[in-house]
Design an enzyme around this catalytic site. Structure first.
Site, PDB file in Angstrom:
ATOM      1  N   LEU A 114       0.851  -1.187   0.000  1.00 12.76           N
ATOM      2  CA  LEU A 114       0.000   0.000   0.000  1.00 12.76           C
ATOM      3  C   LEU A 114       0.889   1.240   0.000  1.00 12.76           C
ATOM      4  O   LEU A 114       1.618   1.501   0.959  1.00 12.76           O
ATOM      5  CB  LEU A 114      -0.910  -0.005   1.228  1.00 12.76           C
ATOM      6  CG  LEU A 114      -1.864  -1.194   1.342  1.00 12.76           C
ATOM      7  CD1 LEU A 114      -2.666  -1.110   2.635  1.00 12.76           C
ATOM      8  CD2 LEU A 114      -2.789  -1.281   0.142  1.00 12.76           C
ATOM      9  N   GLY A 150       4.076   0.388   4.986  1.00 10.40           N
ATOM     10  CA  GLY A 150       5.460   0.749   5.274  1.00 10.40           C
ATOM     11  C   GLY A 150       5.587   1.450   6.611  1.00 10.40           C
ATOM     12  O   GLY A 150       4.934   2.460   6.862  1.00 10.40           O
ATOM     13  N   ASP A 164       9.261   9.762   8.295  1.00 12.24           N
ATOM     14  CA  ASP A 164      10.467  10.440   7.791  1.00 12.24           C
ATOM     15  C   ASP A 164      10.232  11.893   7.394  1.00 12.24           C
ATOM     16  O   ASP A 164      11.123  12.548   6.874  1.00 12.24           O
ATOM     17  CB  ASP A 164      11.021   9.689   6.593  1.00 12.24           C
ATOM     18  CG  ASP A 164      10.154   9.857   5.351  1.00 12.24           C
ATOM     19  OD1 ASP A 164       8.944  10.118   5.510  1.00 12.24           O
ATOM     20  OD2 ASP A 164      10.682   9.747   4.233  1.00 12.24           O
ATOM     21  N   LEU A 167      -5.063   3.341  -1.408  1.00 10.85           N
ATOM     22  CA  LEU A 167      -6.460   3.377  -0.991  1.00 10.85           C
ATOM     23  C   LEU A 167      -7.226   4.371  -1.866  1.00 10.85           C
ATOM     24  O   LEU A 167      -6.653   5.357  -2.348  1.00 10.85           O
ATOM     25  CB  LEU A 167      -6.572   3.775   0.478  1.00 10.85           C
ATOM     26  CG  LEU A 167      -5.933   2.849   1.505  1.00 10.85           C
ATOM     27  CD1 LEU A 167      -6.176   3.380   2.911  1.00 10.85           C
ATOM     28  CD2 LEU A 167      -6.460   1.435   1.387  1.00 10.85           C
TER      29      LEU A 167
END
Length: 333
Positions: free
Chosen positions: A183, A203, A207, A229
């Site tokens: 995703l 994931g 960051d 999505l």
């Protein structure tokens, strides 16, 4: 004094002596002490309490047996209903065969403060999955480095978590590649339905947009399926269309329960993202990015300019083209 008078006095004297002996108490020094009226009452109550100990125990036993019989009778008459709210809630739950995987392989790309935020998001995912109507098969893969150290230090109980599979290996070593779907908001593929035979990968990266497109690149390198999505089909937001790890996880859980993407989005998305149904005019204003956690999720901000939106609309003629943004935590949008 006559002998008759002596006879009349004798019983009375004997009664007084008996009363004194009854009220007498042997003291610590070996002598006898005369108990006061209150002391006698306390002594009698204590003696009575001791004498009735077994009787009270028997009554408690009978009471427990009676409650047990009532619960059993109620369960037989009610069919699927069982006594006790906690047991009833467990009966209602129906686990989903669908797998959700958090990829923790980005540990070396994050600052330690962001690793701590990811830990909080994983805790949130675990908690909502335990309470979900249709809990999924939850996986943590590539767990190690700073993240594992922080979990061991600040949340020692995580090793006792239930209904979760934790692996040091990468997700593609735990699940067959043919079953994987990563995703990511950079994917051109839009997810419309969930396939119970698939394992959807989220994931685990916080960051602040320093590594754009990295999850999409990883999926392409491994040759596995990827999707985002259907956010653009239902939601208009005044912030970046990249969601935190726990937001994606919760959206998937709500969709499994409601089978409605729009309801799933608006149940989970935080107010600060200014989400409104697509096609409706909104007055929500964009909020700036912040390092503070909200519901254990990392706040996200808009990073796509109006010029980029206009270019994408002009190229495709629709407002449903994908925004080329990397997720803050490898997620789909």
């Amino acid at each position: 004094m006559s002998s008759d008078t002596v006879k009349d006095l004798t019983p009375s004297r004997e009664n007084n002596v008996a009363t004194e002996n009854k009220d007498a108490h042997i003291g610590n020094n070996g002598g006898t002490e005369i108990l006061s009226k209150n002391q006698r009452k306390k002594l009698l109550r204590h003696q009575k309490w001791e004498e009735e100990r077994n009787l009270r125990k028997q009554k408690r036993k009978e009471k427990r047996q009676k409650r047990s019989l009532e619960r059993k009778t109620q369960g037989e008459e009610g069919g699927e209903f069982v006594a006790g709210r906690k047991r009833l809630r467990k009966e209602v739950k129906l686990s989903s065969p669908l797998r959700l995987v958090i990829d923790c392989s980005f540990d070396n790309l994050m600052m330690f403060k962001d690793v701590r935020k990811l830990h909080k998001q994983i805790q949130r995912c675990y908690a909502v999955n335990r309470r979900a109507v249709h809990p999924v098969q939850f996986y943590l893969t590539s767990l190690g480095g700073q993240l594992k150290q922080n979990m061991d230090k600040t949340d020692e109980g995580w090793v006792n978590w239930k209904d979760i599979t934790v692996k040091a290996e990468a997700y593609h070593e735990v699940v067959n590649k043919e079953q994987l779907v990563y995703l990511t908001s950079d994917s051109p593929n839009v997810l419309t339905e969930l396939d119970d035979t698939k394992a959807y990968v989220i994931g685990g990266l916080v960051d602040h947009n320093h590594h754009k497109g990295i999850t999409f690149e990883r999926a392409q390198e491994l040759g596995i399926d990827h999707a985002q999505l259907p956010l653009n089909s239902f939601v208009k937001m005044n912030s970046r269309k990249v969601l935190a790890v726990n937001h994606v996880f919760e959206i998937m859980l709500v969709y499994l329960e409601k089978r409605d993407w729009q309801e799933a989005f608006f149940t989970v998305l935080p107010l600060r993202k200014g989400a409104i149904p697509l096609g409706q005019e909104g007055t929500a204003t964009e909020e700036e990015d912040s390092d503070r956690d909200s519901d254990t999720a990392e706040p996200v901000t808009q990073n796509t300019t109006n010029t980029q939106d206009q270019q994408e609309k002009g190229q495709g003629g629709q407002d449903t083209l994908q925004l080329k943004e990397a997720p803050k935590e490898q997620t789909a949008s």
